[in-house]
Design an enzyme around this catalytic site. Structure first.
Site, mmCIF file in Angstrom:
data_model
loop_
_atom_site.group_PDB
_atom_site.id
_atom_site.type_symbol
_atom_site.label_atom_id
_atom_site.label_comp_id
_atom_site.label_asym_id
_atom_site.label_seq_id
_atom_site.Cartn_x
_atom_site.Cartn_y
_atom_site.Cartn_z
ATOM 1 N N ASP A 94 -0.121 -6.071 -0.290
ATOM 2 C CA ASP A 94 -1.261 -6.344 -1.159
ATOM 3 C C ASP A 94 -0.930 -7.590 -1.976
ATOM 4 O O ASP A 94 0.026 -7.587 -2.761
ATOM 5 C CB ASP A 94 -1.536 -5.163 -2.100
ATOM 6 N N CYS A 125 0.839 -1.195 0.000
ATOM 7 C CA CYS A 125 0.000 0.000 0.000
ATOM 8 C C CYS A 125 0.876 1.248 0.000
ATOM 9 O O CYS A 125 1.852 1.344 0.744
ATOM 10 C CB CYS A 125 -0.917 -0.007 1.221
#
Length: 284
Positions: A198, A191
């Site tokens: 992620d 992120c």
């Protein structure tokens, strides 16, 4: 992207900050991030975008009250066009959805219409919203990408590069024109704001000079410590493959693991195709 340019476009966001979780409807919680912020660093202008597509969100934690006070639950599907001015910032989306929890609505359609209006305003573009009963969503099966799985082909591959490096990408020797569907479950980035991981699966479909599969896998793995929002990361991958491998036709589609009851699935293409259905993956 420099720290300065990142801060200038994201200071208003609530990602990484302590927040209260409201339980009554509040559309001011939604925040957007300008797509131009990232695209400018990629050399793109609004009138010169070499792809179309959308961001497909699945909303797993969605509830409200009917007029009798009886809680309702649904799965939501939201589609935001890639030509919208803004992406929807994920934590603000979660807080916004939580604000429905103790709010009375006359019908499911009223909820969908409210969400569509609010999201379209923030994205500055028309947004599609569909609410599904759990029974209907339960008919979905766990799917996976079709094609050649890169890490299965190169299971003994040695990796030393975990820093983003698009120059890894090359075409195969001979560079004959082919059509291929390639995928990997090893996509990981972080992120932009919180640095949280992620996780995703990615599919690259193309027609053009044959891409070297080994260097493509190394490139995907090089994003492992890269910081960028889901949508921005997939656009970067699309443009890198376009630049270094020069396919005539290209589609890049990622299915990301959910966080906070939301998954984001960016789809970018210059082929004009769209996925036939929203098939849930094993990690979603």
């Amino acid at each position: 992207m420099s720290k300065r340019s990142t801060d200038s476009g994201t200071l208003h966001l609530i990602l990484g900050k302590s927040t209260k979780y409201p339980s009554e409807y509040n559309n001011t919680l939604l925040k957007g991030v300008s797509r131009d912020l990232n695209r400018a660093t990629l050399g793109l202008t609004k009138n010169c975008i070499p792809f179309s597509g959308f961001d497909l969100w699945t909303l797993y934690e969605l509830s409200w009250l009917n007029m009798n006070g009886l809680p309702q639950v649904a799965i939501g599907e939201v589609r935001v066009s890639s030509d919208s001015d803004f992406i929807i910032e994920s934590k603000s989306f979660k807080l916004y959805l939580n604000s429905f929890n103790q709010t009375n609505f006359k019908s499911w359609q009223e909820v969908a219409n409210t969400m569509q209006k609010d999201l379209s305003k923030v994205a500055n573009s028309s947004v599609d919203v569909t609410l599904l009963p759990l029974e209907e969503f339960n008919n979905q099966f766990i799917g996976f990408f079709s094609g050649i799985c890169l890490e299965k082909v190169f299971s003994d591959l040695s990796i030393e590069q975990y820093q983003y490096n698009p120059k890894i990408l090359t075409n195969a020797k001979g560079s004959e024109i082919v059509e291929e569907d390639l995928y990997s479950n090893l996509l990981k980035s972080n992120c932009l704001i919180t640095n949280q991981p992620d996780w995703g699966s990615i599919k690259i479909s193309y027609k053009g000079p044959q891409i070297c599969k080994e260097t493509l896998l190394k490139y995907i793995i090089s994003l492992r410590t890269h910081n960028e929002f889901h949508e921005q990361c997939i656009e970067r991958i699309f443009l890198d493959i376009l630049q270094y491998c020069k396919p005539e036709l290209l589609t890049v589609y990622a299915r990301y693991t959910r966080r906070g009851g939301l998954d984001i699935n960016p789809y970018r293409t210059n082929q004009g195709k769209v996925p036939s259905e929203n098939v849930r993956f094993a990690r979603q």
